[in-house]
Structure formats: C-alpha cells, structure tokens
Write a protein that holds these residues in place. Sequence first.
Motif, PDB file in Angstrom:
ATOM      1  N   ILE A 174       0.854  -1.199   0.000  1.00  0.00           N
ATOM      2  CA  ILE A 174       0.000   0.000   0.000  1.00  0.00           C
ATOM      3  C   ILE A 174       0.882   1.238   0.000  1.00  0.00           C
ATOM      4  O   ILE A 174       1.868   1.308   0.730  1.00  0.00           O
ATOM      5  CB  ILE A 174      -0.894   0.059   1.268  1.00  0.00           C
ATOM      6  N   ASP A 181      -2.852  -0.845  -3.922  1.00  0.00           N
ATOM      7  CA  ASP A 181      -3.835   0.073  -3.350  1.00  0.00           C
ATOM      8  C   ASP A 181      -5.240  -0.217  -3.898  1.00  0.00           C
ATOM      9  O   ASP A 181      -6.204  -0.295  -3.144  1.00  0.00           O
ATOM     10  CB  ASP A 181      -3.425   1.500  -3.726  1.00  0.00           C
ATOM     11  N   ARG A 185      -8.449  -1.700  -1.841  1.00  0.00           N
ATOM     12  CA  ARG A 185      -9.714  -0.958  -1.867  1.00  0.00           C
ATOM     13  C   ARG A 185     -10.862  -1.858  -2.352  1.00  0.00           C
ATOM     14  O   ARG A 185     -11.952  -1.858  -1.779  1.00  0.00           O
ATOM     15  CB  ARG A 185      -9.577   0.255  -2.793  1.00  0.00           C
ATOM     16  N   GLN A 208       0.573   2.770   6.458  1.00  0.00           N
ATOM     17  CA  GLN A 208      -0.321   1.715   5.939  1.00  0.00           C
ATOM     18  C   GLN A 208      -1.622   1.683   6.736  1.00  0.00           C
ATOM     19  O   GLN A 208      -2.710   1.578   6.157  1.00  0.00           O
ATOM     20  CB  GLN A 208       0.363   0.343   6.032  1.00  0.00           C
ATOM     21  N   ARG A 211      -3.838   4.609   5.762  1.00  0.00           N
ATOM     22  CA  ARG A 211      -4.444   4.402   4.450  1.00  0.00           C
ATOM     23  C   ARG A 211      -5.591   3.380   4.545  1.00  0.00           C
ATOM     24  O   ARG A 211      -6.627   3.545   3.906  1.00  0.00           O
ATOM     25  CB  ARG A 211      -3.359   3.913   3.473  1.00  0.00           C
TER      26      ARG A 211
END
Length: 254
Positions: A174, A181, A185, A208, A211
């Motif tokens: 990530i 990513d 997601r 990380q 995120r």
Amino acid sequence: DGGDLVLYYQPQIDLASGTVIGVEALVRWPQAGSTPIPPDEFIYIAEHTGLIRPLTRLVLDLAVAQAKRWRDQGRDLRMSLNLSPHNLIEPGIVDTIAATLAAASVPPDRVMMELTESTVMANPKRTLGVLHELRELGVGIAIDDFGTGHSSLAYLTTLPATELKIDKSFVLAIGADPTADSIVRSVIDLGRNLDLGVIAEGVETQAQADRLVELGCVEAQGYLYSRPVPPEQIPATLRRLNQAWLRPLASATQ
Ligand code: C2E
Ligand code: CA
Ligand code: CA
C-alpha cells in the motif's frame, strides 16, 4: 509427541477504536540453542506426511486451553486458528472442534477458523459442506490470504464466510504500488457489499494503517501493533496497546 510445539499469539486490532478484538494462534517449533524452524516449513512437511491432523488437534487443544485460561481470568479475546486443506477432508473434524470448545466452555462465536483462499478452492464441493457445518456450530470463518487464490466472485458469494483477510503482500505494498492500493480498496468494498468483516494482515507502518482507515478497513494485524508473542507476554502487549485488560466477562469473579 515430544511436546515441543508451542503457540504464539498475535493481536488483532479494531482500527476505529484501537481495541484489541482477538488474537491469532500461530504455531512455533523452538530449537534449543538455535533459531526456530519456520511454521511454513514444518506445516508443509506435516501436510505431506499425514501429521497435519495430529498437529491441528494439538493446536486446537492448546489454543482452546489458552482461551479458557484467559476467560477464567475474565478476559474475552476472540481466538483465531489456522486450518489446512487436509483438515477439511478429515471425518469428524467439526465434531472434534465442537467437543473441544464445549469441554472448555468456550463459546463457538468467540472462535474464528482461518482457511486460505487456495484451501477453499482446492476442493470446493467438500469444503462447502464443512464450512456450513462450522457456521452451524457458530464459529466464524475467515478467508485467509485473500486476493491470492483466484476464486471466482460467483463462488465466493456461496461461501458461508464471515471475514476476508487481505493478504499481506497487498497490505505491505500500500502506498508504494498503485495496483496494491486498488486491490486492497476492492477487497474492502467487496467485504462491505457482501456484509463480511475485513481484516488486513501484515500492517507494519502507521502510513499503511492510516491508508487502511481511509479505505474503510475495519480490522488490522501486523508488526506495527505486535509480533506474535508467547501467551505470557499478552498482558504486557495489551497494556502497551493501551488496553485496560479487556471487557470483564459478566460471569468472571475477580
Ligand atoms: P498466515 O496464517 O498467513 O499467518 C500470517 C503470517 O504473517 C505469520 O507468519 C505472521 O507471523 C506473519 N506476520 C504477522 N504480521 C506481519 C507483518 O506485519 N509483516 C510481515 N512481514 N509478516 C507478518 P508465521 O507465524 O511464520 O506463519 C506462517 C504461516 O504458517 C501462516 O501464514 C500459516 O499459513 C502457517 N501456520 C502457522 N501456524 C499454523 C497452524 O497452527 N496451523 C496451520 N495449519 N498453519 C499454520
Ligand atoms: Ca492465518
Ligand atoms: Ca495470511
């Protein structure tokens, strides 16, 4: 048989509150005066020599005994265990799990079985039956290493899973790799749409974790919070993670 195998435990964290929700039991084979043999190595050998059944039984006994010890102290930690593909074709496996939990008065809904996506895909028909039995018993089912097993989405929706565990190869990338990513997601969105829990494994940095929160991930596990530790280090580890020693159990007298 020599009593050498022990379990280490790695905390799993609720990202929103920082609460420790449970631990994953990870088997260890310490070597006197030398580095431990990695589980990947001896699990592979156990799987190819018929020893995975007694090994899994030992892990089940040790983890449930530990869960009982913590519960007797008023500490309610969800216990996650890893199962191999071979365990799913073992006659009576669900009865064994049920009996072990019942003997220790550990509620099945406080236990999570982790099965890798490739395990589930190895023998879909047989696996599906066992997974349904496990769900009827009340234990949770996590699809481990999710994203690496090439399962079709159509098949996934038929699985009685309760949680997706995003493989650490994606989590570790990530922020560095836009593809990772996107995959993370997508898994989080998939979990949300299928009403499944989502846990990210292999979280090593605060960036990380941040995120993951942005992407809507609920739970996390990784070296950022704690490495797997022997059970006697769990109290200190939880204190370091700012846990009052967990929700007291209603029945606990302490
Ligand atoms: P797994 O189930 O995917 O377990 C996660 C592995 O990632 C563990 O390795 C853990 O120590 C490691 N890990 C945790 N956090 C981080 C992190 O932040 N960064 C990185 N790089 N790694 C992290 P471990 O303990 O060496 O176990 C390896 C594999 O061996 C497990 O992968 C599992 O497939 C198998 N295994 C371990 N214990 C058991 C068991 O009791 N039964 C079975 N059937 N398999 C087991
Ligand atoms: Ca696992
Ligand atoms: Ca994993």
